[in-house]
Design an enzyme around this catalytic site. Sequence first.
Site, PDB file in Angstrom:
ATOM      1  N   GLU A 248      51.768  20.150  52.047  1.00 50.14           N
ATOM      2  CA  GLU A 248      51.741  20.103  50.574  1.00 50.14           C
ATOM      3  C   GLU A 248      52.383  18.792  50.126  1.00 50.14           C
ATOM      4  O   GLU A 248      53.476  18.448  50.558  1.00 50.14           O
ATOM      5  CB  GLU A 248      52.488  21.304  49.987  1.00 50.14           C
ATOM      6  CG  GLU A 248      52.734  21.252  48.493  1.00 50.14           C
ATOM      7  CD  GLU A 248      51.485  21.077  47.637  1.00 50.14           C
ATOM      8  OE1 GLU A 248      50.589  21.928  47.674  1.00 50.14           O
ATOM      9  OE2 GLU A 248      51.397  20.047  46.915  1.00 50.14           O
TER      10      GLU A 248
ATOM     11  N   GLY B 103      53.611  26.371  45.965  1.00 48.42           N
ATOM     12  CA  GLY B 103      53.132  27.213  44.858  1.00 48.42           C
ATOM     13  C   GLY B 103      51.961  26.628  44.088  1.00 48.42           C
ATOM     14  O   GLY B 103      51.362  27.298  43.257  1.00 48.42           O
TER      15      GLY B 103
ATOM     16  N   LYS C 122      53.258  31.538  31.485  1.00 44.39           N
ATOM     17  CA  LYS C 122      53.678  32.897  31.125  1.00 44.39           C
ATOM     18  C   LYS C 122      55.147  32.920  30.712  1.00 44.39           C
ATOM     19  O   LYS C 122      55.554  33.720  29.866  1.00 44.39           O
ATOM     20  CB  LYS C 122      53.420  33.878  32.275  1.00 44.39           C
ATOM     21  CG  LYS C 122      52.056  34.520  32.192  1.00 44.39           C
ATOM     22  CD  LYS C 122      50.927  33.617  32.618  1.00 44.39           C
ATOM     23  CE  LYS C 122      49.916  33.227  31.650  1.00 44.39           C
ATOM     24  NZ  LYS C 122      48.875  32.328  32.162  1.00 44.39           N
TER      25      LYS C 122
ATOM     26  N   GLY D 147      42.806  22.938  45.733  1.00 45.28           N
ATOM     27  CA  GLY D 147      42.853  23.343  44.335  1.00 45.28           C
ATOM     28  C   GLY D 147      42.011  22.537  43.384  1.00 45.28           C
ATOM     29  O   GLY D 147      40.928  22.033  43.725  1.00 45.28           O
TER      30      GLY D 147
ATOM     31  N   GLY E  71      38.660  22.841  23.283  1.00 49.52           N
ATOM     32  CA  GLY E  71      38.275  23.865  24.255  1.00 49.52           C
ATOM     33  C   GLY E  71      38.879  25.212  23.887  1.00 49.52           C
ATOM     34  O   GLY E  71      40.097  25.377  23.929  1.00 49.52           O
ATOM     35  N   GLY E  72      38.017  26.154  23.529  1.00 47.76           N
ATOM     36  CA  GLY E  72      38.493  27.501  23.159  1.00 47.76           C
ATOM     37  C   GLY E  72      38.411  28.453  24.329  1.00 47.76           C
ATOM     38  O   GLY E  72      37.964  29.590  24.202  1.00 47.76           O
TER      39      GLY E  72
ATOM     40  N   VAL F  70      40.560  29.719  28.177  1.00 52.41           N
ATOM     41  CA  VAL F  70      41.810  30.416  28.485  1.00 52.41           C
ATOM     42  C   VAL F  70      43.031  29.548  28.199  1.00 52.41           C
ATOM     43  O   VAL F  70      43.980  29.979  27.543  1.00 52.41           O
ATOM     44  CB  VAL F  70      41.825  30.853  29.967  1.00 52.41           C
ATOM     45  CG1 VAL F  70      42.906  31.868  30.198  1.00 52.41           C
ATOM     46  CG2 VAL F  70      40.486  31.404  30.384  1.00 52.41           C
TER      47      VAL F  70
ATOM     48  N   GLU G  29      45.830  30.309  25.291  1.00 53.31           N
ATOM     49  CA  GLU G  29      47.199  30.680  25.706  1.00 53.31           C
ATOM     50  C   GLU G  29      48.210  29.648  25.196  1.00 53.31           C
ATOM     51  O   GLU G  29      49.217  30.010  24.587  1.00 53.31           O
ATOM     52  CB  GLU G  29      47.291  30.786  27.239  1.00 53.31           C
ATOM     53  CG  GLU G  29      46.632  32.046  27.798  1.00 53.31           C
ATOM     54  CD  GLU G  29      46.907  32.261  29.285  1.00 53.31           C
ATOM     55  OE1 GLU G  29      47.579  31.425  29.920  1.00 53.31           O
ATOM     56  OE2 GLU G  29      46.426  33.278  29.831  1.00 53.31           O
TER      57      GLU G  29
ATOM     58  N   HIS H 273      51.081  60.985  29.100  1.00 50.92           N
ATOM     59  CA  HIS H 273      51.110  60.886  27.642  1.00 50.92           C
ATOM     60  C   HIS H 273      52.542  60.711  27.175  1.00 50.92           C
ATOM     61  O   HIS H 273      53.429  61.391  27.693  1.00 50.92           O
ATOM     62  CB  HIS H 273      50.517  62.160  27.024  1.00 50.92           C
ATOM     63  CG  HIS H 273      50.623  62.159  25.535  1.00 50.92           C
ATOM     64  ND1 HIS H 273      49.749  61.437  24.746  1.00 50.92           N
ATOM     65  CD2 HIS H 273      51.501  62.762  24.693  1.00 50.92           C
ATOM     66  CE1 HIS H 273      50.083  61.608  23.473  1.00 50.92           C
ATOM     67  NE2 HIS H 273      51.144  62.401  23.411  1.00 50.92           N
TER      68      HIS H 273
END
Length: 469
Positions: free
Chosen positions: A35, A41, A53, A147, A183-184, A186, A190, A448
């Site tokens: 890497e 990662g 996130k 990637g 660009g609409g 993801v 977000e 429930h």
Amino acid sequence: MSDTSFDVVIIGGGPGGYVAAIRAAQLGLKTACIEKRGSLGGTCLNVGCIPSKALLTASHHYHAAAHELGSFGIKVAKVEMDVAGMMGHKDKVVSDNTKGIEFLFKKNKVTYIVGAGAITAPGQIEVTAKDGAKSNVAAKHIVIATGSDVTPLPGVEIDEEVIISSTGALALSKTPKHMVVIGGGVIGLELGTVWGRLGAKVTVVEFLDRILPFNDGEVSKQMQRLLAKQGMEFKLGTKVTGIAKKGKTATVTVEPAAGGAAEKIEADSVLVAIGRKPYTEGLGLDKVGVALDKRGFVQIDGHFRTNVPGIYAIGDVVGGAMLAHKAEEEGVALAEILAGQHGHVNYEAIPAVVYTWPEVASVGKTEEQLKAEGIAYKAGKFPFTANGRARSMNEVDGFVKVLACATTDKVLGAHIVGPNAGDLIAEVVLAMEFGAASEDIARTCHAHPGLGEAVKEACLAVDGRPLHT
Ligand code: FAD
Ligand code: NAI
């Protein structure tokens, strides 16, 4: 076998590569992962899933404290935004996660090689360290897991200050006044949500006539309505014809995609989020003759084999859904194949989640796809307004839609807009893995009060017998 000779060498330490490495090592193969980033990662942990996130969660909490807690009878005296503090939270989450992968490598005896890998011949890789020092590694099997990277907008230079990619949008030091998102999809929705919650005016410019073009049409419509209610503005069917940067601001020129009068939009931040492209730079693929498709993705067969024996590829670099969990599944499947097992990925049951609020989650076919493929289906839909748990949470926007085969009742797809949709979808993914019918979910007892009851009710609705609408 010498220290520089391995059963498997994986180039790229993202979710595809690092997971493949761990699984290969678990299966007894001598494994190394190369890497070049300096931390493990990949895109996901460093500049993708995890930092986005972390900021979505932080901005959600801020927004709730500033604007929503009152409706629960909670008075908050003064809420202050601390962008630097939020970035600190994000950086800590990223650093803890990437270090966690290093720990997992040690635990599983995966050799971590820091540097850029280039394939010099089948079975041979040259590694260039940051200081330029070169070394060689030999491998029975080479896995390309390098990637993807940001798709550039022709003629537009990303400076990561005013004109930014997702990477820049994850590291702004203050809230922009006006962020234009190109660009609409993801990333646009977000990261537009993050900065919109923190006070920016957000205008999304989308080339097509709908946002989230890969989602079910009903989902796209509902999300546009809900995001507009949150203050996001949309210019659909619109193309960007130029961006002129002046100091700390930019003028974005747009016009209708079908042609028409141009309009200028002033912004202090322009986020380019028009997709991602495979990343194969410097890998030496042309030298060893690994075939790429027209869009630059590494071509593979059903067993992740490239056209060159001993060289395999997984993850974003091979195309398909550019998602971390899809890359991980491919990593596991390939490692198992290399160890002589029967690794397999079920591409019909890969969930996709957009972490706006409400969340959007989907798996399987959309209604548009079923129609185009001429598959007879039944649809069942249930709104969160009729779900007791959602009402207690003040989260009644959205619905669950389940699509099942008209003759066999087998679940073919599910589309959820709603609170925790990203977790709710797991039940339907599992059902699809087991080849379940919608009636199987409808007859399963759900706790429930739970949001999951909306999934059960949507399945009951497939058969025309929902209990609560
Ligand atoms: P990558 O994660 O891109 O890893 C490839 C690695 O290879 C990189 O670290 C790179 O440095 C390294 N590399 C490349 N060339 C070489 C070389 N020659 N030598 C050595 N190393 C090399 N997906 C989700 O499922 N959920 C999400 O919530 C989500 N959020 C995202 C948010 C953003 C802002 C972005 C940009 C992406 C997001 N994604 C998400 C997509 C996800 O990040 C990718 O699908 C995933 O990282 C792909 O994994 P990969 O292992 O194929 O590649
Ligand atoms: P995307 O493919 O989701 O959306 C790109 C959008 O840009 C599309 O709506 C497209 O029509 C539009 N577009 C393309 N060219 C345009 C142009 N010239 N002008 C205006 N609009 C244009 O790509 P995005 O958002 O960049 O994300 C890249 C990848 O990262 C996706 O494949 C996604 O799977 C992954 N990702 C996943 C996340 C998740 O799982 N939650 C979060 C963020 C990214």
